[in-house]
Design a protein around this motif. Structure first.
Motif, PDB file in Angstrom:
ATOM      1  N   GLU A 118     -97.896 -22.183 -30.982  1.00  0.00           N
ATOM      2  CA  GLU A 118     -96.699 -21.345 -30.995  1.00  0.00           C
ATOM      3  C   GLU A 118     -96.939 -20.098 -30.160  1.00  0.00           C
ATOM      4  O   GLU A 118     -98.013 -19.523 -30.152  1.00  0.00           O
ATOM      5  CB  GLU A 118     -96.357 -20.952 -32.435  1.00  0.00           C
ATOM      6  N   THR A 168     -91.282 -26.262 -25.904  1.00  0.00           N
ATOM      7  CA  THR A 168     -91.594 -24.837 -25.754  1.00  0.00           C
ATOM      8  C   THR A 168     -92.680 -24.627 -24.707  1.00  0.00           C
ATOM      9  O   THR A 168     -92.616 -23.692 -23.897  1.00  0.00           O
ATOM     10  CB  THR A 168     -92.053 -24.256 -27.108  1.00  0.00           C
ATOM     11  N   ARG A 206     -86.551 -28.575 -29.731  1.00  0.00           N
ATOM     12  CA  ARG A 206     -87.177 -27.511 -30.522  1.00  0.00           C
ATOM     13  C   ARG A 206     -88.650 -27.768 -30.774  1.00  0.00           C
ATOM     14  O   ARG A 206     -89.299 -27.011 -31.496  1.00  0.00           O
ATOM     15  CB  ARG A 206     -86.441 -27.361 -31.859  1.00  0.00           C
TER      16      ARG A 206
END
Length: 321
Positions: free
Chosen positions: A37, A309, A304
Motif C-alpha cells: 500500500e 494501484t 481497486r
C-alpha cells in the motif's frame, strides 16, 4: 523533467561483482501484479518502500491540452517470463487513465500482448508484420481499438517471426519500425513496444525507434545476471543507431516480500542502478491469469486492487521522467 533534458543515465559495465547470498530459482507460470500500500499521512515522505529507499514524491500528472508527439518506450529484457507483456498492458492502461493516448505495439511473434487484450492473433488478416514488410499496407488500417479507452493496439502473430530473416537484406533494416511508426506519432502521447525475449533484429528495431527503455527485472538471481548483456546492447544501439536512447527505468517484478532472496536481489539491483530503479515494485501473486482470461488490464478487471494501484504509481513515475 523529460528524459531528453536529463543527462544520460550510466549503469555499471560489469555486474560480475554483484553477489547474491541465495540462489533459488523462481517459480514458473503466470502471475498477477500487486504492491505494498502506498504510504499516506505525515510520515509518508520518510517511509521506506520495497526498494529500501524513501519513496520519492511524484506529482499528479498534469492534464494535456493536446496529444502528441509520442514518446516511444521499449519494454525490453532478453529473459522471458519477467513481466514485459503484463507491464506493457497495465502501464498503457494506467497512462490512459491519466489522459494519455497510448499505442501498444506487439512486437513479439508469440502475440501475447494481443491475447492479453482479448484479440486472437491467429484470426488476424493483417498485423505489424504486414506493415513493416509491405509498403502498400498503411499502419492506420492495421491498428485496432481495444476495450480500454484511449488505448490502441498494433497486433502481432507468428508471421512476425519471418520478418527477422527477411529484414536482413533490407537497407536500413534497423530503422524499419521507426519508419512504420512515424505517420501516427502525432496521434499518441506514448507508444509502448512489447519486445520479444531475445536481442535479435526485432529488438534492435524497437531500441532504434525508442526514446527510452523500461527493463522489467524479475527479483531472481539468474534474471539479474543477464542484465549486463542487455545493457551492453542498449549502449551499442545508443552509440551506433540511436543517440537519444536512454534507460527510462528498471522495474522490479515478481517481488516476494516474504523471501530473503527477493530482498537481497532488490538490494543489489538498487546498489547497481541507483535512482534508475523505479520506486514502484510489482509483487508476485496469482491474480494475473484472471486478467489474461478476461482480456483486460488489471486496472479495469480489478481497479481497486493493489496491482492496479502499483501500475498507476508506475505511470506517474514514467510521466514524471
Amino acid at each position: 523533467m523529460s528524459t531528453s533534458q536529463q543527462p544520460t543515465r550510466r549503469v555499471p559495465d560489469d555486474l560480475s561483482r554483484v553477489s547474491i547470498a541465495t540462489e533459488t530459482g523462481g517459480d514458473s507460470g503466470e502471475y498477477d501484479v500487486t504492491a505494498a500500500e502506498e504510504p499516506n499521512g505525515k510520515d509518508a515522505k520518510n517511509k521506506l518502500g520495497p526498494t529500501g529507499r524513501p519513496r520519492r514524491e511524484i506529482p499528479e500528472p498534469p492534464l494535456l491540452e493536446r496529444h502528441g508527439p509520442a514518446r516511444v518506450v521499449a519494454m525490453c529484457n532478453q529473459k522471458g517470463g519477467v513481466g514485459k507483456t503484463t507491464s506493457t498492458i497495465n502501464l498503457g492502461a494506467a497512462l490512459a487513465e491519466y489522459g494519455r493516448r497510448v499505442l501498444l505495439v506487439d512486437f513479439d511473434p508469440q502475440g501475447a500482448l494481443s491475447v492479453g487484450l482479448g484479440i486472437q492473433p491467429h484470426e488476424l488478416d493483417q498485423t505489424v508484420y504486414n506493415v513493416i514488410m509491405e509498403r502498400s499496407v498503411d499502419i492506420e488500417g492495421v491498428v485496432r481499438k481495444t476495450r480500454v479507452e484511449n488505448v490502441d493496439l498494433l497486433p502481432s502473430n507468428i508471421d512476425l517471426s519471418a520478418a527477422e530473416v527477411q529484414l536482413v537484406a533490407e537497407v536500413g533494416r534497423e530503422h524499419t519500425l521507426l519508419r512504420v511508426l512515424r505517420p501516427v506519432m502525432d496521434q499518441y502521447d506514448y507508444v509502448l513496444v512489447d519486445c520479444q525475449p531475445s536481442l535479435g533484429l526485432l529488438t534492435v528495431n524497437a531500441l532504434t525507434a525508442a526514446d527510452g527503455v523500461i527493463i522489467p527485472l524479475e527479483c531472481e538471481f539468474f534474471s539479474l545476471r543477464g542484465v549486463a548483456l542487455l545493457i551492453d546492447t542498449i549502449e551499442k544501439v545508443r552509440e551506433r543507431l540511436n543517440p537519444k536512447l536512454d534507460i527510462t527505468g528498471i522495474l522490479a517484478t515478481m517481488f516476494d516480500p516474504r523471501t530473503l532472496h527477493s530482498k537481497e536481489v532488490m538490494a543489489r539491483v538498487v546498489e547497481a542502478f541507483g535512482d534508475t530503479v523505479f520506486d514502484t515494485v510489482i509483487n508476485r501473486t496469482v491474480r494475473f491469469p484472471e486478467t489474461t482470461v478476461a482480456g483486460e488490464p488489471i486496472t479495469r478487471w480489478a481497479p481497486r486492487s493493489a496491482g492496479a494501484t502499483a501500475y498507476r504509481a508506475l505511470a506517474r513515475e514514467v510521466i514524471a521522467r
